[in-house]
Design a protein around this motif. Structure first.
Motif, mmCIF file in Angstrom:
data_model
loop_
_atom_site.group_PDB
_atom_site.id
_atom_site.type_symbol
_atom_site.label_atom_id
_atom_site.label_comp_id
_atom_site.label_asym_id
_atom_site.label_seq_id
_atom_site.Cartn_x
_atom_site.Cartn_y
_atom_site.Cartn_z
ATOM 1 N N VAL A 1 -0.016 14.599 -6.221
ATOM 2 C CA VAL A 1 -0.349 15.890 -5.602
ATOM 3 C C VAL A 1 0.760 16.908 -5.891
ATOM 4 O O VAL A 1 0.490 18.052 -6.278
ATOM 5 C CB VAL A 1 -0.523 15.739 -4.065
ATOM 6 N N LEU A 2 2.005 16.460 -5.717
ATOM 7 C CA LEU A 2 3.131 17.408 -5.800
ATOM 8 C C LEU A 2 3.424 17.877 -7.231
ATOM 9 O O LEU A 2 3.704 19.058 -7.437
ATOM 10 C CB LEU A 2 4.387 16.779 -5.198
ATOM 11 N N ARG B 154 -11.701 13.626 0.725
ATOM 12 C CA ARG B 154 -10.441 13.292 1.394
ATOM 13 C C ARG B 154 -9.236 13.800 0.606
ATOM 14 O O ARG B 154 -8.245 14.253 1.202
ATOM 15 C CB ARG B 154 -10.330 11.772 1.613
ATOM 16 N N PHE C 32 0.636 5.036 -1.852
ATOM 17 C CA PHE C 32 0.744 6.340 -1.191
ATOM 18 C C PHE C 32 1.778 7.227 -1.900
ATOM 19 O O PHE C 32 1.541 8.418 -2.116
ATOM 20 C CB PHE C 32 1.156 6.189 0.285
ATOM 21 N N ARG D 238 -3.310 19.992 2.880
ATOM 22 C CA ARG D 238 -2.165 19.812 3.783
ATOM 23 C C ARG D 238 -0.838 19.976 3.029
ATOM 24 O O ARG D 238 0.097 20.599 3.517
ATOM 25 C CB ARG D 238 -2.192 18.413 4.403
ATOM 26 N N PHE D 239 -0.770 19.414 1.828
ATOM 27 C CA PHE D 239 0.473 19.551 1.050
ATOM 28 C C PHE D 239 0.704 20.987 0.622
ATOM 29 O O PHE D 239 1.836 21.439 0.542
ATOM 30 C CB PHE D 239 0.462 18.601 -0.152
ATOM 31 N N PHE E 114 2.169 7.730 9.877
ATOM 32 C CA PHE E 114 1.356 6.515 10.034
ATOM 33 C C PHE E 114 1.229 5.768 8.710
ATOM 34 O O PHE E 114 1.019 4.557 8.681
ATOM 35 C CB PHE E 114 -0.032 6.896 10.561
ATOM 36 N N LEU E 115 1.356 6.500 7.595
ATOM 37 C CA LEU E 115 1.263 5.859 6.278
ATOM 38 C C LEU E 115 2.360 4.808 6.115
ATOM 39 O O LEU E 115 2.188 3.814 5.406
ATOM 40 C CB LEU E 115 1.378 6.904 5.159
ATOM 41 N N PHE E 116 3.510 5.057 6.778
ATOM 42 C CA PHE E 116 4.589 4.063 6.728
ATOM 43 C C PHE E 116 4.264 2.924 7.682
ATOM 44 O O PHE E 116 4.118 1.790 7.281
ATOM 45 C CB PHE E 116 5.927 4.728 7.057
ATOM 46 N N LYS E 117 4.128 3.265 8.954
ATOM 47 C CA LYS E 117 3.619 2.314 9.941
ATOM 48 C C LYS E 117 3.333 3.032 11.267
ATOM 49 O O LYS E 117 3.783 4.160 11.471
ATOM 50 C CB LYS E 117 4.583 1.142 10.165
ATOM 51 N N ARG F 98 0.831 -1.218 0.000
ATOM 52 C CA ARG F 98 0.000 0.000 0.000
ATOM 53 C C ARG F 98 0.859 1.258 0.000
ATOM 54 O O ARG F 98 0.437 2.308 -0.485
ATOM 55 C CB ARG F 98 -0.964 -0.014 1.173
ATOM 56 N N ARG F 99 2.083 1.172 0.516
ATOM 57 C CA ARG F 99 2.957 2.345 0.583
ATOM 58 C C ARG F 99 3.369 2.825 -0.811
ATOM 59 O O ARG F 99 3.607 4.010 -1.019
ATOM 60 C CB ARG F 99 4.185 2.046 1.446
ATOM 61 N N ALA G 70 -9.299 23.022 4.643
ATOM 62 C CA ALA G 70 -8.879 23.026 3.241
ATOM 63 C C ALA G 70 -10.062 22.925 2.293
ATOM 64 O O ALA G 70 -10.091 23.566 1.244
ATOM 65 C CB ALA G 70 -7.915 21.869 3.000
ATOM 66 N N LEU H 195 -6.079 16.247 1.658
ATOM 67 C CA LEU H 195 -4.674 15.889 1.415
ATOM 68 C C LEU H 195 -3.965 17.015 0.655
ATOM 69 O O LEU H 195 -2.867 17.441 1.044
ATOM 70 C CB LEU H 195 -4.605 14.576 0.607
ATOM 71 N N MET I 256 1.309 20.594 -8.462
ATOM 72 C CA MET I 256 1.537 21.767 -7.625
ATOM 73 C C MET I 256 2.752 22.545 -8.151
ATOM 74 O O MET I 256 2.774 23.769 -8.155
ATOM 75 C CB MET I 256 1.798 21.295 -6.181
#
Lengths: 278, 263
Positions: free
Chosen positions: A23-24, B236, A16, B243-244, B25-28, A12-13, A69, B240, A27
């Motif tokens: 997103v970046l 959501r 992410f 925040r970025f 937390f996304l990592f662990k 899953r990472r 936001a 995100l 931007m």
């Protein structure tokens, strides 16, 4: 293990990291997507355009910093538009952790537009039990709010002269990310029959399309997309338009992941039975 | 550097570091994330307590009482005494709720609770039914036959009989000018609502016609859930991106880079 099976069990990472890149990158390298205006947002705009100088609207903002936001662009656009029409804004925040944030936003936009507290806008702040407060405001704003957010006597504020209850307002617009939106419908609009409009977090928007159909609300701005539409209508391109462009790229990434996931599922031997069970 | 700008900078740094702690937390799962999570709960609880005190206890009870005593006291006139009752009664009822912490005195708390339940039910039941049952039900009473068909149908025997029956029951509304596309749209709304309701009707086994209708109901519900999921993702992702934007523009660009340049 085949390629498709490996894709199915991807860490899953990795997803992410790809999402963050989604997103970046826009931007850093901005992209502009066209914005199509939906009838429900147009309806809010038309209602706001019908305001005449001196008219008063109630802006009930109910969200806290965790949803800033998404919600702030709606509040900003609506306030700018109301002020541009020469209208006055009465504001409340019936969500306790949002009271300070809303105060900051109201002050920032009012200062930007050269508006004066007490004459062009009033912030009543917070009282507990939103359902009862909304209902009580239908009799007199002074019942739940004898004092405003800054502890001034509500009666001492020049703008409040002649403003008694919902009947003194042109309409109520709630910028809402809580169950308070239901309270406005049930305890405000239903017993007092005032025109009510919604600007809600996208996650809540689908719940209120039926209320649009029943005409219980005159219009709705749903999430960042709705806010970007409103900015397009008012020709004030701000945060929502910029964020929506970035968001559109992320949506493409997510749709891509959904497609890849489904293709991987089917090609790796998964079979879908009718009734939704695999 | 003024105190205001210094607190601003500290605030931005705190917000940025806490955002990164939550993202970790996304990592662990890790202690940094746990710390930030607990901090949110603690700060929210503290903030709520202070806000409740200033907005309610102070504004609605203490300040009016103090003002009353300064201006001659509550017993100087009947009007003043009425005001006193208005301010003190809710406070007493609120204090009675606290009696529930002691098992022996818990019955005292039942009185304000009973009052609260009564008021809430009285306010809720009629408005809820009107808002979420009657009005949406009325909105499904839509013409599903296009205007051109309505004219033709009224010339047939069945159509004529229906119109006559309508007159008997007082439905004298003129023929609605519904376009074919609008009628089709209305049919989707009426049919979709009907099929979804049949799915939740468990008094009949979902077999045969009832089963097929309930299956269509499932599809209608799935489309609804899909739309909700899409909107949830949008919501959501907005947060995100927000925040970025804060990390990139406010923290990195406006704070960190300026600090490095100064150094």
């Amino acid at each position: 293990m085949g390629v498709w099976k490996r894709i199915e069990s991807i860490d899953r990472r990795v997803i992410f990291v790809v999402l963050i890149a989604g997103v970046l990158l826009p931007m850093i390298f901005p992209i502009n997507f066209p914005v199509a205006v939906t009838p429900e947002v147009q309806s809010v705009y038309n209602r706001m355009e019908s305001l005449k100088p001196g008219d008063v609207i109630l802006l009930a903002c109910e969200y806290d910093p965790s949803l800033k936001a998404e919600m702030e662009p709606m509040t900003n656009s609506l306030m700018r538009h109301a002020y541009k029409r020469g209208a006055k804004v009465l504001a409340t925040c019936l969500f306790v952790t949002g009271t300070k944030l809303i105060e900051q936003e109201l002050k920032a936009i009012s200062d930007e537009m050269g508006k004066k507290y007490g004459e062009d806008y009033v912030y009543l702040g917070y009282q507990p039990y939103p359902a009862i407060v909304i209902n009580a405001m239908g009799q007199d704003f002074r019942n739940p709010f004898p004092k405003d957010y800054y502890h001034n006597d509500t009666d001492s504020l020049p703008m409040m002269k002649g403003i008694k209850n919902y009947g003194s307002l042109k309409f109520v617009m709630t910028v809402n990310a809580t169950s308070g939106a239901d309270y406005w419908l049930q305890y405000g609009r239903e017993p007092y029959q005032f025109p009510l409009g919604f600007a809600v977090a996208a996650v809540m928007a689908t719940d209120y399309y039926s209320q649009l159909q029943t005409k219980q609300i005159f219009g709705m701005i749903g999430g960042m997309k709705g806010a970007a539409e409103y900015e397009a209508l008012t020709n004030l391109k701000g945060d929502a338009t910029r964020i929506m462009n970035i968001q559109s790229v992320v949506h493409i990434v997510i749709v891509g992941f959904i497609l890849i996931g489904n293709v991987a599922f089917l090609l790796s031997g998964g079979r879908l039975k009718l009734g939704g069970r695999a | 550097m003024t105190l205001e700008s210094l607190t601003g900078i500290v605030g931005v740094w705190l917000a940025a570091l806490l955002t990164l702690a939550i993202f970790s937390f996304l990592f662990k799962d890790n202690p940094l994330y746990k710390f930030a999570e607990h901090l949110v709960v603690g700060v929210s609880a503290g903030y709520t307590a202070v806000a409740l005190y200033t907005s309610s206890v102070r504004s609605l009870i203490l300040d009016p009482l103090a003002k009353d005593f300064q201006e001659g006291g509550p017993f100087s006139s009947l009007d003043r005494f009425e005001q006193l009752l208005l301010h003190v009664t809710p406070a007493v009822l609120g204090l009675m709720m606290w009696a529930r912490v002691s098992p022996k005195a818990a019955w005292v708390g039942r009185l304000p609770l009973a009052l609260f339940l009564g008021v809430a039910s009285g306010l809720n039941i009629p408005t809820y039914l009107q808002t979420y049952v009657v009005q949406p039900l009325r909105a499904t009473l839509l013409p599903i036959v296009p205007a051109s068909w309505q004219t033709w149908l009224s010339t047939t025997f069945a159509g004529h009989a229906l119109v006559s029956l309508g007159h008997v029951f007082g439905f004298d509304a003129p023929v609605a000018s519904t376009s074919t596309l609008q009628a089709l749209n209305n049919l989707v709304i009426v049919g979709g609502t009907f099929c979804a309701i049949v799915y939740f009707f468990f008094s009949v086994e979902h077999k045969g016609a009832a089963g097929k209708t309930a299956n269509v109901g499932i599809w209608v519900l799935m489309i609804g859930f899909g739309a909700t999921f899409g909107f949830t993702v949008m919501s959501r992702v907005s947060l995100l991106v927000g925040r970025f934007e804060f990390l990139m523009n406010v923290w990195l660009q406006d704070n960190l880079l300026k600090l490095l340049h100064r150094g």
